[in-house]
Design a protein around this motif. Structure first.
Motif, PDB file in Angstrom:
ATOM      1  N   ARG A   1       0.807  -1.217   0.000  1.00 42.25           N
ATOM      2  CA  ARG A   1       0.000   0.000   0.000  1.00 42.25           C
ATOM      3  C   ARG A   1       0.840   1.265   0.000  1.00 42.25           C
ATOM      4  O   ARG A   1       0.423   2.293  -0.537  1.00 42.25           O
ATOM      5  CB  ARG A   1      -0.903   0.010   1.237  1.00 42.25           C
ATOM      6  CG  ARG A   1      -1.954  -1.085   1.262  1.00 42.25           C
ATOM      7  CD  ARG A   1      -3.038  -0.827   0.238  1.00 42.25           C
ATOM      8  NE  ARG A   1      -3.640   0.478   0.399  1.00 42.25           N
ATOM      9  CZ  ARG A   1      -4.572   0.766   1.311  1.00 42.25           C
ATOM     10  NH1 ARG A   1      -4.992  -0.182   2.151  1.00 42.25           N
ATOM     11  NH2 ARG A   1      -5.100   1.969   1.384  1.00 42.25           N
TER      12      ARG A   1
ATOM     13  N   SER B   1      -1.084  -4.546   3.216  1.00 42.99           N
ATOM     14  CA  SER B   1      -2.453  -4.642   3.732  1.00 42.99           C
ATOM     15  C   SER B   1      -2.974  -6.071   3.749  1.00 42.99           C
ATOM     16  O   SER B   1      -3.850  -6.405   4.554  1.00 42.99           O
ATOM     17  CB  SER B   1      -3.383  -3.763   2.884  1.00 42.99           C
ATOM     18  OG  SER B   1      -3.394  -4.224   1.539  1.00 42.99           O
TER      19      SER B   1
ATOM     20  N   GLN C   1      -3.200   4.369  -0.225  1.00 42.73           N
ATOM     21  CA  GLN C   1      -3.338   4.635   1.197  1.00 42.73           C
ATOM     22  C   GLN C   1      -3.440   6.125   1.455  1.00 42.73           C
ATOM     23  O   GLN C   1      -2.811   6.944   0.770  1.00 42.73           O
ATOM     24  CB  GLN C   1      -2.134   4.049   1.941  1.00 42.73           C
ATOM     25  CG  GLN C   1      -2.178   4.218   3.456  1.00 42.73           C
ATOM     26  CD  GLN C   1      -1.090   3.409   4.112  1.00 42.73           C
ATOM     27  OE1 GLN C   1      -1.159   2.190   4.148  1.00 42.73           O
ATOM     28  NE2 GLN C   1      -0.082   4.083   4.630  1.00 42.73           N
TER      29      GLN C   1
END
Length: 974
Positions: free
Chosen positions: A124, A157, A453
């Protein structure tokens, strides 16, 4: 006069009174001494004869004018990146300033190494971290370029973990050997405590580390933030301030306490930005950031002196220009759901400034207003509203961009940039919108498959690349954008050569990749890259310039050999040579050359041919022609050998041997075979071998190949030649008017441009032993044709010509129309005033690989160093674009400074121009739209203004945006 005397050490008397007014001339006797010597002001100055002025270059502006020739080629593979990339090469300059300019539309990263896609599932975000060394006085502190990054932090993630890599000679995972938090996803990383430690923020806590080990004994947890059962969702780190958003909607700000060397929570942040449960309306802040206000900046624009001081934004926003010790040089900025930008002072969190209109994209953000637009329609506007999801505010030292730069990412995918300034009349802080003119703006940046993100969309760029490096903002997404700051300006550049989304960016300084960067891919991989060496980012097309120290005359790309062929000329001393005294022509030519060389200081021009290797552009082979012989044209041609039937790729050159007014100008046709051989070091050595030399009675001004035959414009004739393996034999000819300047080919059709008699459309026929050159059509009006090219759009063929007045003309061969006189007359299809003398046109096929279509765009280069593109559109799109263009040229819209600077009339400017004394051409149909004007619809207008302009054109805003993005996307093939 006194100043000139001081500067140059001369008196006006020495020039016999030149420069004196009438009164001084009549009273010259009053300025002389008893000895009759001149007594001016300069004579009283005690000058030192040894005094000299010393100049040193402090800065330079890169220029590629004039563009002499232009070609489209392919660059060589760089490092591990083997994909071919298109590049535009321009021959520019004159004399010692002659150079080759390699241009690319955007930033093309050079791959150093990579982690294969899929090796890091769920990637991310990424950060490269390093800390400052302690200065105890025993060792010399390291310079900034000696401080290499220590660790690479990767947030994953899929496993909800963090991976830590050590960045030494190679990337090595050390997740178990460091004190970073690895059992949770990392939300942000940044330097604190004056760069001596790294703050790592996860969902539940904040940890401070130094060189991989704990810097503070205790972590900052949710209990310290008084967050209850919530967790951290977003973090912004700036110097010694950290702003956090919790899952309950509240915003917390913690600052470093200089007395205890720890972080403390600002209680007022809980009052201003409470959680959704403790607010009747809910927290409507959609984005926030921390701004470092410590950059030295002058109060007035362009002021470089003693008034330069940090804290410019806070001083200007508050109106307090006195130094305040309570200032932390950090400003907290928020954008609310209604598009209001608020600035707060830290640590007091006192509101300094507020303005609306950010999410709408207003031209000017002024305090206590909803923003200012120069377009006022006085109508109720039902405009769409989008939230601002990410913002950054940055300033860059070293005069790159000292004033604050506000960058916003809107929910519809638009990138907005604003530059702060102080209004001269009221001395109040304002922000002016900067157009982000780029092919990948708008909806292309939004994609449901791309997950970025929070806080990683906009990343600061600083000191990346060779030399001083580049600074700015990197915008991650499906098609990443570089916002480069340079000399107080902002350039928006796309990323080229990087297919797929880039979800994160991190500057990376390593021993094997100095001043590089890391790109995180959406497929779970990372690419360690660097910028191409010696690349100058001064305009929309970054350029790498190679000095030639001589005048470039022509350049062409040889696709069959992957080489560039360059023609140059340089000055050499004149040398006498023996001639045939019985040849009267040779005697006259020799006498003319010698007299001309003597008048120019015994200097004569010598032309030469070079073969250049793509990438480095090193000279692989070169050959000079006789001094005084001019090379007028060069072309990579395909000629059929009549003895074997083989189609050969050769280098054809046409020359001229001028001999003055008393001697006819001769010429030569030279044919070179390009061959290679294996060198001793294992490399490839290229060379050219002269296969044929054919003298001509007149200059060879243009050259082309059609269906295996060689077409050469010799004087007032276009002659077709066949090749028997040893000699060129003329097979057909066509009478041209005066002097052929350009010769272009598509299949068996030729386009001939004449210096004064416009263009001719000619067909070559070679069937059943019949070889003919026949004229299909011509333009009956006078036109000084400087450049020409074909424009192909599927089954439609148009003829493009540029004249000496900076106009571009489009012609059509339409034999079925009555006004074309059965095709004998080329019909003017459109006209457009470019505003600069077009020196060269080059055709390029649209699309890449299997996506290539039967459509071509035409690049052109002008004498002032400008570049442009002509591209075709379908009729339905054109009609809608014309409506939109007319709406943007209306009286109300035209007054906008962002659309027409200084109120200039774009419609009048783009009309065809004629030189004084010449006969004006007939006005052609309006079939060309101004792409530069239409691009401003998306990049310069607010949502409200876009809605009104689209309504005037009979379109919705979404339809107008789709049209603008369609024509912009068609230019992104480079």
């Amino acid at each position: 006069d006194e100043l000139e005397a001081l500067l140059y050490g001369t008196s006006v008397e020495a020039a016999g009174g030149v420069g004196l007014n009438e009164y001084e001339r009549t009273n010259k006797s009053t300025t002389t001494t008893t000895r009759g010597e001149s007594k001016t002001f300069a004579s009283y100055v005690d000058r030192d004869d040894t005094f000299e002025y010393k100049f040193s270059v402090k800065d330079s502006l890169l220029c590629i004018s004039p563009v002499v020739d232009l070609t489209v080629g392919a660059s060589a593979p760089v490092g591990t990146d083997l994909d071919p990339r298109t590049e535009l090469v321009a021959a520019c300059g004159h004399g010692k300033n002659g150079a080759l300019a390699i241009l690319t539309r955007g930033i093309t990263p050079e791959l150093v190494t990579e982690v294969d896609p899929g090796a890091l599932p769920g990637l991310r975000a990424c950060w490269a971290t390093r800390t400052e060394d302690d200065d105890d006085g025993t060792v010399r502190p390291k310079r900034k370029d000696e401080l290499y990054d220590e660790h690479l932090i990767l947030s994953l993630s899929s496993t909800k973990t963090t991976m830590v890599l050590e960045t030494g000679e190679e990337l090595k995972e050390v997740s178990k050997d460091v004190d970073f938090i690895v059992a949770e996803e990392t939300l942000a990383c940044g330097r604190v405590f004056n760069g001596r430690a790294i703050a790592q923020v996860t969902k539940t806590r904040i940890r401070f580390t130094r060189k991989g080990k704990k810097f503070a004994a205790d972590d900052i947890d949710i209990a310290f933030l008084r967050g209850g059962d919530s967790h951290i969702t977003l973090a912004i780190i700036q110097n010694d301030a950290i702003a956090l958003r919790l899952s309950d909607g509240s915003i917390k700000i913690i600052l470093k306490d200089t007395t205890t060397n720890t972080f403390t929570l600002l209680e007022k942040s809980e009052e201003l930005f409470p959680s959704d449960d403790h607010s009747s309306t809910g927290n409507d802040v959609t984005a926030f950031t921390l701004y470092d206000d410590s950059v030295m900046c002058a109060d007035s624009s362009g002021g470089y002196g003693s008034n330069r001081a940090p804290g410019w934004l806070e001083r200007t926003a508050s109106g307090n220009y006195e130094e305040d010790e309570s200032m932390k040089n950090v400003v907290f900025a928020t954008v609310s759901r209604d598009g209001t930008l608020d600035l707060y002072s830290l640590p007091s969190l006192k509101k300094l400034w507020s303005s609306g209109g950010v999410s709408d994209g207003r031209e000017i953000l002024a305090p206590n207003s909803s923003g200012i637009d120069s377009i006022d329609f006085n109508d109720d506007i039902d405009a769409e509203k989008y939230d601002v999801s990410d913002i950054r505010m940055d300033a860059f030292a070293n005069a790159a961009h000292e004033r604050p730069l506000l960058t916003c990412y809107r929910a519809d995918g638009a990138v907005l940039a604003y530059q702060a300034f102080k209004a001269p009349s009221s001395n109040e802080l304002r922000f002016a919108r900067i157009p982000i003119e780029i092919e990948t703006a708008g909806s292309e940046l939004t994609n449901t498959d791309v997950s970025i993100q929070g806080g990683s969309r906009l990343t600061r760029i600083e000191n990346i690349g060779d030399g001083r490096g580049i600074d700015g903002i990197f915008v991650s997404g499906l098609n990443p954008i570089w916002l480069i700051v340079r000399r107080g300006r902002v350039l928006a550049l796309p990323t080229r050569g990087e297919g797929g989304a880039r979800i994160a960016f991190a500057p990376f300084h390593n021993v094997n990749c100095p001043k590089g960067f890391i790109l995180a891919t959406n497929e779970g991989g990372i690419r360690v890259c660097r910028l191409p060496g010696k690349m100058h980012v001064e305009a929309q097309w970054p350029v790498r310039k190679l000095a030639l120290r001589c005048t470039p005359r022509a350049i062409t790309y040889m696709n069959d050999f992957k080489l560039y062929a360059l023609v140059t000329s340089s000055s050499i001393p004149w040398k006498d040579f023996d001639i045939d005294e019985t040849d009267s022509h040779a005697r006259a030519l020799y006498r003319f050359r010698k007299e001309k060389a003597k008048s120019e200081g015994n200097i004569v021009q010598q032309f030469a041919i070079r073969l250049l290797v793509p990438g480095t552009l090193e000279t692989a082979w070169q050959k000079a022609v006789e001094p005084g012989e001019h090379i007028l044209c060069i072309k990579n041609v395909q000629i059929r050998d009549q003895s074997t039937g083989a189609l050969l790729s050769m280098l054809a050159i046409g020359t001229a041997i001028p001999g003055g007014e008393d001697t006819p100008c001769r010429g030569r046709i030279l044919l070179f075979a390009i061959m290679w051989e294996r060198a001793r070091d294992g490399g490839i050595r290229w060379r050219g071998e002269l296969k044929c030399e054919k003298p001509s009675k007149m200059a060879c001004s243009a050259i082309e190949s059609v269906d295996g035959s060689l077409m050469v414009a010799i004087g007032t004739k276009l002659t077709a030649h066949s090749w028997d393996g040893k000699h060129l034999n003329p097979t057909a000819f066509y009478d041209t008017p005066l002097y052929t300047t350009t010769l272009c080919c598509v299949k068996n059709f030729l386009l001939c441009g004449d210096l004064h008699k416009s263009i001719r459309f000619v067909r070559w026929k070679d069937s059943q032993g019949e070889k003919t050159l026949s004229q299909l059509g011509k333009d009956y009006e006078d036109l000084d044709c400087i450049a020409s090219e074909f424009m192909i759009d599927g089954g439609s063929l148009s003829l493009l010509a540029a004249d000496a007045n900076g106009n571009a003309h489009v012609f059509q061969y339409a034999p079925k129309l009555a006004e074309s006189w059965k095709g004998d007359k080329l019909l003017p299809k459109g006209g457009y005033h470019v505003g600069s003398l077009i020196r060269k046109m080059v055709r390029f096929q649209i699309g890449v690989g299997e996506q290539k279509q039967n459509r071509h765009a035409v690049f052109f280069g002008s004498s002032d160093g400008g570049l442009g593109i002509f591209s075709s559109v379908d009729e339905h799109t054109f009609l809608n674009l014309e409506k939109l263009q007319d709406a943007m040229r209306s009286n109300i819209v035209a007054c906008s400074n962002s659309i027409n600077p200084f109120g200039l009339n774009s419609k009048t400017y783009r009309a065809l121009k004629s030189s004084e004394g010449s006969v004006a051409r007939r006005t052609p149909p309006r079939t060309i739209v101004d792409g530069g004007l239409l691009s401003k619809f998306e990049h310069s207008l607010s949502i409200s203004a876009q809605t009104c302009v689209a309504a005037r054109a009979g379109l919705t805003r979404d339809q107008a945006l789709s049209l603008a993005r369609t024509i912009i996307a068609e230019q992104s093939f480079m």
